[in-house]
Write a protein that holds these residues in place. Sequence first.
Motif, mmCIF file in Angstrom:
data_model
loop_
_atom_site.group_PDB
_atom_site.id
_atom_site.type_symbol
_atom_site.label_atom_id
_atom_site.label_comp_id
_atom_site.label_asym_id
_atom_site.label_seq_id
_atom_site.Cartn_x
_atom_site.Cartn_y
_atom_site.Cartn_z
ATOM 1 N N GLY A 117 49.203 -72.196 -6.635
ATOM 2 C CA GLY A 117 49.225 -71.126 -5.661
ATOM 3 C C GLY A 117 50.415 -71.228 -4.750
ATOM 4 N N ASP A 118 50.679 -70.123 -4.082
ATOM 5 C CA ASP A 118 51.717 -70.089 -3.060
ATOM 6 C C ASP A 118 51.163 -69.266 -1.913
ATOM 7 N N THR A 119 51.302 -69.794 -0.707
ATOM 8 C CA THR A 119 50.785 -69.089 0.458
ATOM 9 C C THR A 119 51.933 -68.858 1.428
ATOM 10 N N THR A 120 52.125 -67.606 1.825
ATOM 11 C CA THR A 120 53.231 -67.272 2.722
ATOM 12 C C THR A 120 52.737 -66.335 3.802
ATOM 13 N N ARG A 121 53.490 -66.314 4.899
ATOM 14 C CA ARG A 121 53.231 -65.344 5.942
ATOM 15 C C ARG A 121 53.823 -64.009 5.489
ATOM 16 N N GLY A 122 53.090 -62.919 5.725
ATOM 17 C CA GLY A 122 53.605 -61.613 5.336
ATOM 18 C C GLY A 122 52.475 -60.616 5.268
ATOM 19 N N PRO A 123 52.792 -59.346 5.053
ATOM 20 C CA PRO A 123 51.741 -58.338 4.896
ATOM 21 C C PRO A 123 50.785 -58.748 3.776
ATOM 22 N N THR B 42 54.048 -70.730 -9.314
ATOM 23 C CA THR B 42 54.173 -69.390 -8.760
ATOM 24 C C THR B 42 54.731 -69.490 -7.346
ATOM 25 N N ASP B 43 55.625 -68.562 -6.995
ATOM 26 C CA ASP B 43 56.271 -68.542 -5.686
ATOM 27 C C ASP B 43 56.585 -67.100 -5.322
ATOM 28 N N SER B 44 56.386 -66.782 -4.038
ATOM 29 C CA SER B 44 56.662 -65.434 -3.552
ATOM 30 C C SER B 44 57.825 -65.435 -2.577
ATOM 31 N N LEU B 45 58.578 -64.357 -2.577
ATOM 32 C CA LEU B 45 59.536 -64.081 -1.512
ATOM 33 C C LEU B 45 59.080 -62.799 -0.820
ATOM 34 N N VAL B 46 58.997 -62.856 0.500
ATOM 35 C CA VAL B 46 58.478 -61.735 1.279
ATOM 36 C C VAL B 46 59.554 -61.249 2.248
ATOM 37 N N ALA B 47 59.756 -59.936 2.270
ATOM 38 C CA ALA B 47 60.752 -59.355 3.181
ATOM 39 C C ALA B 47 60.388 -59.662 4.620
ATOM 40 N N GLY B 48 61.399 -60.031 5.409
ATOM 41 C CA GLY B 48 61.161 -60.337 6.807
ATOM 42 C C GLY B 48 60.731 -61.778 7.039
ATOM 43 N N VAL B 49 60.396 -62.483 5.953
ATOM 44 C CA VAL B 49 60.016 -63.882 6.067
ATOM 45 C C VAL B 49 61.050 -64.747 5.335
ATOM 46 N N HIS B 50 61.244 -64.445 4.060
ATOM 47 C CA HIS B 50 62.178 -65.222 3.241
ATOM 48 C C HIS B 50 63.540 -64.561 3.116
ATOM 49 N N PHE B 51 63.626 -63.299 3.438
ATOM 50 C CA PHE B 51 64.915 -62.612 3.358
ATOM 51 C C PHE B 51 64.883 -61.394 4.271
ATOM 52 N N PHE B 52 66.070 -60.898 4.597
ATOM 53 C CA PHE B 52 66.165 -59.735 5.462
ATOM 54 C C PHE B 52 65.884 -58.459 4.654
ATOM 55 N N HIS B 53 65.334 -57.459 5.342
ATOM 56 C CA HIS B 53 64.970 -56.228 4.643
ATOM 57 C C HIS B 53 66.157 -55.570 3.943
ATOM 58 N N ASP B 54 67.365 -55.812 4.484
ATOM 59 C CA ASP B 54 68.539 -55.183 3.870
ATOM 60 C C ASP B 54 69.288 -56.144 2.944
ATOM 61 N N ALA B 55 68.602 -57.162 2.468
ATOM 62 C CA ALA B 55 69.245 -58.151 1.593
ATOM 63 C C ALA B 55 69.760 -57.489 0.318
ATOM 64 N N ASP B 56 70.844 -58.029 -0.200
ATOM 65 C CA ASP B 56 71.434 -57.544 -1.449
ATOM 66 C C ASP B 56 70.409 -57.689 -2.577
ATOM 67 N N PRO B 57 69.975 -56.603 -3.197
ATOM 68 C CA PRO B 57 68.905 -56.699 -4.202
ATOM 69 C C PRO B 57 69.301 -57.521 -5.428
ATOM 70 N N ALA B 58 70.584 -57.519 -5.797
ATOM 71 C CA ALA B 58 70.985 -58.310 -6.967
ATOM 72 C C ALA B 58 70.833 -59.806 -6.672
ATOM 73 N N LEU B 59 71.192 -60.204 -5.450
ATOM 74 C CA LEU B 59 71.012 -61.613 -5.083
ATOM 75 C C LEU B 59 69.529 -61.967 -4.998
ATOM 76 N N LEU B 65 63.846 -65.513 -8.939
ATOM 77 C CA LEU B 65 63.565 -66.288 -10.148
ATOM 78 C C LEU B 65 64.045 -67.729 -9.996
ATOM 79 N N ALA B 66 65.199 -67.908 -9.352
ATOM 80 C CA ALA B 66 65.786 -69.256 -9.246
ATOM 81 C C ALA B 66 64.854 -70.227 -8.521
ATOM 82 N N VAL B 67 64.208 -69.763 -7.461
ATOM 83 C CA VAL B 67 63.333 -70.685 -6.709
ATOM 84 C C VAL B 67 62.131 -71.099 -7.549
ATOM 85 N N ASN B 68 61.709 -70.225 -8.453
ATOM 86 C CA ASN B 68 60.627 -70.587 -9.360
ATOM 87 C C ASN B 68 61.123 -71.526 -10.467
#
Lengths: 319, 319
Positions: A117-123, B42-59, B65-68
């Motif tokens: 599992g992965d637990t993160t802050r977020g919606p 399994t790993d999640s990236l969440v906008a506003g937590v792990h990256f900025f909302h205007d982050a480059d989508p290609a990056l 995938l890279a963090v997983n």
Amino acid sequence: MSSEFSLIQQYFSRPTPDVVLGVGDDCALLQSSPNMHLAVSTDSLVAGVHFFHDADPALLGWKSLAVNLSDLAAMGATPRWCTLAISLPEVDESWLAAYADGLYHCADAHQIRLVGGDTTRGPLNLSLTVMGEVPINQALRRDGAQVGDAIWVSGDLGDAAFALAAIQGQLQLSEVDMASLAQRLHAPVPRVSLGLALRQIAHSAIDISDGLLADLGHILSHSRVSAVLHYAALPTSEIVADLAAHPAYDRCVLAGGDDYELCFTAPVAHSDAISAMAEQLDVRLTCIGEIVADGGMQLMDADGQPMQMVQMGYDHFVS
Amino acid sequence: MSSEFSLIQQYFSRPTPDVVLGVGDDCALLQSSPNMHLAVSTDSLVAGVHFFHDADPALLGWKSLAVNLSDLAAMGATPRWCTLAISLPEVDESWLAAYADGLYHCADAHQIRLVGGDTTRGPLNLSLTVMGEVPINQALRRDGAQVGDAIWVSGDLGDAAFALAAIQGQLQLSEVDMASLAQRLHAPVPRVSLGLALRQIAHSAIDISDGLLADLGHILSHSRVSAVLHYAALPTSEIVADLAAHPAYDRCVLAGGDDYELCFTAPVAHSDAISAMAEQLDVRLTCIGEIVADGGMQLMDADGQPMQMVQMGYDHFVS
């Protein structure tokens, strides 16, 4: 990740004695079985989209796994392992405890192990990945329907959609009826045993998550075949049958989401075996039509006359 | 799910010729290898937590995938398959196309196949599950460190944390230096080849996602051992070395997130082999300390005197 959020993982670290290595390392380690294919599916539930922000966390725990198990069922796969990626706006321990209880209740009922599992802050977002196993060449795929197959559905159609319509104020139900339909919306039972029993019987299968017409439409397009459906044969609960005159009836029964029943096709020669299976598994199985070569999807009324489907809010299956 | 959102799946349906059944059915069907364990993370990236909302989508596509993949690397697993659960506030085709390109770029570089996905409307959330394979009993676990092992890290520490600090205005960097550190923050390279090479060499391994002290602390607690680290040995890029007097230096190097380097322990007898591996794989590998029986985690200065670690924002590893 804050240590506060690391602590959440403790809610999802119940023992998994039959797993090589469960929650707690970079990866889980799993022993797959020889002569089996691994079946993998992923599905998310998002607050405000798939459920209300104040939804009962225990029911969410059940449902978030059940909708994924439904995909394994539709493939004829035996559930084995799952992972959970959960985003939460804040750490609410009573919410988490209830969510975990609901999730493990469903997991234990279907003998699937939460291994990561992965637990993160977020919606609030609940993303699960399920893994199952199916003997090589026995998976129930969407592309196997053959002309002449009978089309079957399990259970009743439209309960969940009518429950949602009632919650949204589109109709009034008695308390008892509401409770019954709400159970179907909030705590669907994935048809895992049925999927396993259909392995050597069905030519194709899908689970009904987006409504009968949409999901049967996927079987038709993947199998490059058409279908004739019999309106009068569509199985409904007594509660929904009593709502046949309601303007939402056709939409709920034919295009309502969240049924999580199986739609499958099988040779007519297997019809007796399927009826026996219904007895054995104590699940309603209804033949609702047949696969034909051409004509897209046709819905016939009780007199055998084609019905209009345009107004049913469904535009995928145009052949 | 609206048909608009169903269409999104087309961005993630590139061919997977070596897969039994990829995107498009209820489940993917995968053929696992004999005598291998399946490694799943399994790993999640969440906008506003792990990256900025205007982050480059290609990056973002690459990084999500890279963090997983980094978790598979830390286990010594060969990448095989992945699934994506993506929630998006609205359908933005140019964003999606760029995100998919970044994701597939990383997938192709590491020969992992995207075999399933779910796309829903909702706050931006990228949850991936990766599956790999590792020969039975060769996985690099957290619980295998032994007293006397040397402790190694790959690459440099603190680049990503300093990039984030600069973005947050905590320091000024030249444009060239900023670009170099930002690359490490936004496009980390998972140490997949290194993880494979370490299979028969390392006793334990973890990827550094939450900072060296936190992640090495997991190895110590799982292995029930302690560690002595040498501050002067910690590997940094020239840019970060020049920032040694910055008040954020210790935090970034010792407790900064997002490095995605590997920390591993191995018998001292393998040190020459590990140095040769560094040459062969063209990756810096640095011995930073040793595993000892007692004392928790001790950090020694150049004179061999213990240093205080309280201020480094790290409270997990207390023995």
